[in-house]
Design an enzyme around this catalytic site. Structure first.
Site, mmCIF file in Angstrom:
data_model
loop_
_atom_site.group_PDB
_atom_site.id
_atom_site.type_symbol
_atom_site.label_atom_id
_atom_site.label_comp_id
_atom_site.label_asym_id
_atom_site.label_seq_id
_atom_site.Cartn_x
_atom_site.Cartn_y
_atom_site.Cartn_z
ATOM 1 N N ASN A 170 19.695 10.054 0.608
ATOM 2 C CA ASN A 170 18.343 9.767 0.086
ATOM 3 C C ASN A 170 18.183 10.787 -1.043
ATOM 4 O O ASN A 170 18.149 11.985 -0.782
ATOM 5 C CB ASN A 170 17.344 10.026 1.225
ATOM 6 C CG ASN A 170 15.998 9.358 1.095
ATOM 7 O OD1 ASN A 170 15.135 9.632 1.901
ATOM 8 N ND2 ASN A 170 15.800 8.480 0.142
ATOM 9 N N ASN B 87 7.432 8.347 -5.438
ATOM 10 C CA ASN B 87 8.459 7.342 -5.179
ATOM 11 C C ASN B 87 9.123 6.945 -6.505
ATOM 12 O O ASN B 87 8.604 7.231 -7.586
ATOM 13 C CB ASN B 87 7.813 6.100 -4.542
ATOM 14 C CG ASN B 87 7.596 6.272 -3.051
ATOM 15 O OD1 ASN B 87 8.507 6.695 -2.332
ATOM 16 N ND2 ASN B 87 6.403 5.952 -2.578
ATOM 17 N N CYS C 105 7.456 12.459 2.508
ATOM 18 C CA CYS C 105 8.876 12.123 2.445
ATOM 19 C C CYS C 105 9.641 13.185 3.239
ATOM 20 O O CYS C 105 9.714 14.341 2.826
ATOM 21 C CB CYS C 105 9.336 12.088 0.990
ATOM 22 S SG CYS C 105 11.085 11.698 0.866
ATOM 23 N N ASN D 1 12.991 13.484 4.024
ATOM 24 C CA ASN D 1 14.200 14.008 3.392
ATOM 25 C C ASN D 1 13.860 14.760 2.111
ATOM 26 O O ASN D 1 14.470 15.788 1.802
ATOM 27 C CB ASN D 1 15.176 12.868 3.081
ATOM 28 C CG ASN D 1 15.870 12.379 4.336
ATOM 29 O OD1 ASN D 1 16.091 13.148 5.277
ATOM 30 N ND2 ASN D 1 16.205 11.100 4.373
ATOM 31 N N ASN E 50 6.966 1.097 4.986
ATOM 32 C CA ASN E 50 8.415 1.209 5.080
ATOM 33 C C ASN E 50 8.856 0.392 6.294
ATOM 34 O O ASN E 50 8.093 0.267 7.270
ATOM 35 C CB ASN E 50 8.800 2.680 5.239
ATOM 36 C CG ASN E 50 8.303 3.501 4.061
ATOM 37 O OD1 ASN E 50 8.852 3.447 2.976
ATOM 38 N ND2 ASN E 50 7.213 4.247 4.256
ATOM 39 N N ARG F 185 9.280 1.476 0.985
ATOM 40 C CA ARG F 185 8.131 1.170 0.116
ATOM 41 C C ARG F 185 8.156 2.111 -1.085
ATOM 42 O O ARG F 185 8.431 3.305 -0.933
ATOM 43 C CB ARG F 185 6.861 1.399 0.939
ATOM 44 C CG ARG F 185 5.587 1.307 0.173
ATOM 45 C CD ARG F 185 4.403 1.608 1.043
ATOM 46 N NE ARG F 185 4.201 3.038 1.258
ATOM 47 C CZ ARG F 185 3.057 3.581 1.640
ATOM 48 N NH1 ARG F 185 2.021 2.810 1.878
ATOM 49 N NH2 ARG F 185 2.943 4.874 1.819
ATOM 50 N N CYS G 167 16.298 7.742 5.535
ATOM 51 C CA CYS G 167 14.854 7.976 5.405
ATOM 52 C C CYS G 167 14.430 8.901 6.547
ATOM 53 O O CYS G 167 14.639 8.566 7.727
ATOM 54 C CB CYS G 167 14.120 6.639 5.469
ATOM 55 S SG CYS G 167 12.332 6.842 5.374
ATOM 56 N N GLY G 168 13.842 10.037 6.210
ATOM 57 C CA GLY G 168 13.500 11.037 7.223
ATOM 58 C C GLY G 168 12.328 10.646 8.101
ATOM 59 O O GLY G 168 12.397 10.726 9.335
ATOM 60 N N THR G 169 11.220 10.216 7.456
ATOM 61 C CA THR G 169 10.075 9.792 8.274
ATOM 62 C C THR G 169 10.435 8.509 9.032
ATOM 63 O O THR G 169 9.912 8.257 10.121
ATOM 64 C CB THR G 169 8.817 9.568 7.394
ATOM 65 O OG1 THR G 169 9.171 8.739 6.299
ATOM 66 C CG2 THR G 169 8.242 10.885 6.892
HETATM 67 N N1 LIG Z 1 8.745 5.747 0.452
HETATM 68 C C1 LIG Z 1 7.840 6.362 1.318
HETATM 69 C C2 LIG Z 1 7.894 7.790 1.606
HETATM 70 C C3 LIG Z 1 9.271 8.363 1.519
HETATM 71 C C4 LIG Z 1 10.096 8.281 2.780
HETATM 72 C C5 LIG Z 1 11.290 9.146 2.609
HETATM 73 N N2 LIG Z 1 12.407 8.694 1.930
HETATM 74 C C6 LIG Z 1 11.605 9.974 3.827
HETATM 75 O O1 LIG Z 1 12.694 10.557 3.877
HETATM 76 O O2 LIG Z 1 10.744 10.122 4.692
HETATM 77 C C7 LIG Z 1 6.387 5.941 1.095
HETATM 78 O O3 LIG Z 1 5.665 6.405 0.190
HETATM 79 O O4 LIG Z 1 5.964 5.137 1.903
#
Ligand SMILES: N[C@@H](CCC[C@H](N)C(=O)O)C(=O)O
Length: 274
Positions: free
Chosen positions: A14, A67, A76, A78, A178, A197, A206-208
């Site tokens: 990521n 983003n 985010c 990661n 997401n 998203r 994706c970390g979250t």
């Molecule tokens: N795209 C996301 C937030 C980013 C998620 C990310 N890549 C992670 O690692 O958590 C959004 O704005 O919804």
């Protein structure tokens, strides 16, 4: 010509452009169109997002996450771990291995685990009541960013781009969500793929999202929950690498959520702002 200096980082594939505004009056002159162009994989640097580092009066730094579409995103995981790695490795850090930062008005805590060469982020607690079971295989929850989690029988055959986009902008219109697809393998190891998203395609990790998958898997595993706090850990294998999610779980709340994984600098450069 106005030129911006940047570093490029990734956390399990990521990938992010890091811009440090701390020594530049803490301001940014980059527009959302320019951010979007910088993230373009053919005509720009190429990235899933941009991490702008600002100074903070209450924490070690302030993070603004954009983003790839050029707009401010939600948390985010990661990207935050990469920002932590960047700041801990900055010349003005004197041997500290942990720090705090603010992002979207929330204070977070993270650091470095030297024996594993990994970076971690503590996420906000999640109330079990706020994990919505939509049916036997679909869930929705917010881990700092909104996430749909779908259990599938074969992760390899899912059309993440098509189904992810439909769920992201159809079901969760107008703001989007997401979307994560996951398959259980052995105990506490889960394979997952995410449609992001704001990036609007599948990303390599994706970390979250990994956190959302781990929390939902825990709920799935513990239909008859015991009334005590127990430590839990899941490895979430994503196309770009494996993220570990540790937490404590009771019947009501999931707390001490720790997202752990690699955060690597891959190059530095300067980009002409036109
Ligand atoms: N795209 C996301 C937030 C980013 C998620 C990310 N890549 C992670 O690692 O958590 C959004 O704005 O919804």
């Amino acid at each position: 010509m106005n030129v911006v200096s940047f570093r490029k980082y990734h956390g399990a594939g990521n990938d992010f452009i890091v811009i440090d505004n701390r020594h530049d009056d803490n301001t940014t002159s980059i527009t959302s169109n320019q951010r979007n162009s910088m993230c373009h994989r053919n005509f720009g640097i190429g990235a899933d997002g941009i991490l702008e580092i600002m100074s903070s009066s209450t924490a070690n730094f302030k993070l603004i996450y954009y983003n790839a579409d050029g707009h401010v995103g939600s948390l985010c995981g990661n990207g935050s771990r990469c920002a932590i790695a960047y700041v801990l490795n900055s010349p003005d850090n004197h041997r500290s291995q942990e720090l705090t930062f603010e992002c979207n008005g929330v204070l977070y805590h993270g650091g470095y685990i030297s024996q594993d060469n990994k970076y971690y982020l503590y996420m906000n607690d999640v109330q079990v009541n706020n994990i919505y079971r939509l049916d036997d295989s679909n869930y929705f929850l917010d881990t700092g960013s909104p996430h749909h989690v779908q259990f599938v029988t074969n992760i390899q055959t899912v059309n993440v781009g098509e189904v992810g986009s439909e769920l992201c902008y159809g079901r969760y219109s107008p703001h989007g969500s997401n979307v994560n697809f996951c398959t259980r393998t052995v105990d506490n190891l889960i394979k997952a793929r995410t449609f992001e998203r704001g990036v609007d395609r599948e990303t390599l990790a994706c970390g979250t999202g990994a956190t959302a998958v781990a929390l939902v898997a825990h709920l799935h595993d513990t239909r008859t929950v015991v009334d005590e706090v127990s430590p839990v850990s899941y490895d979430i294998e994503m196309p770009g690498g494996t993220l570990k999610v540790e937490f404590k779980a009771s019947k009501e709340i999931i707390s001490d959520i720790k997202l752990i994984g690699p955060a690597v600098e891959v190059f530095q450069g300067s980009y002409p702002l036109i």
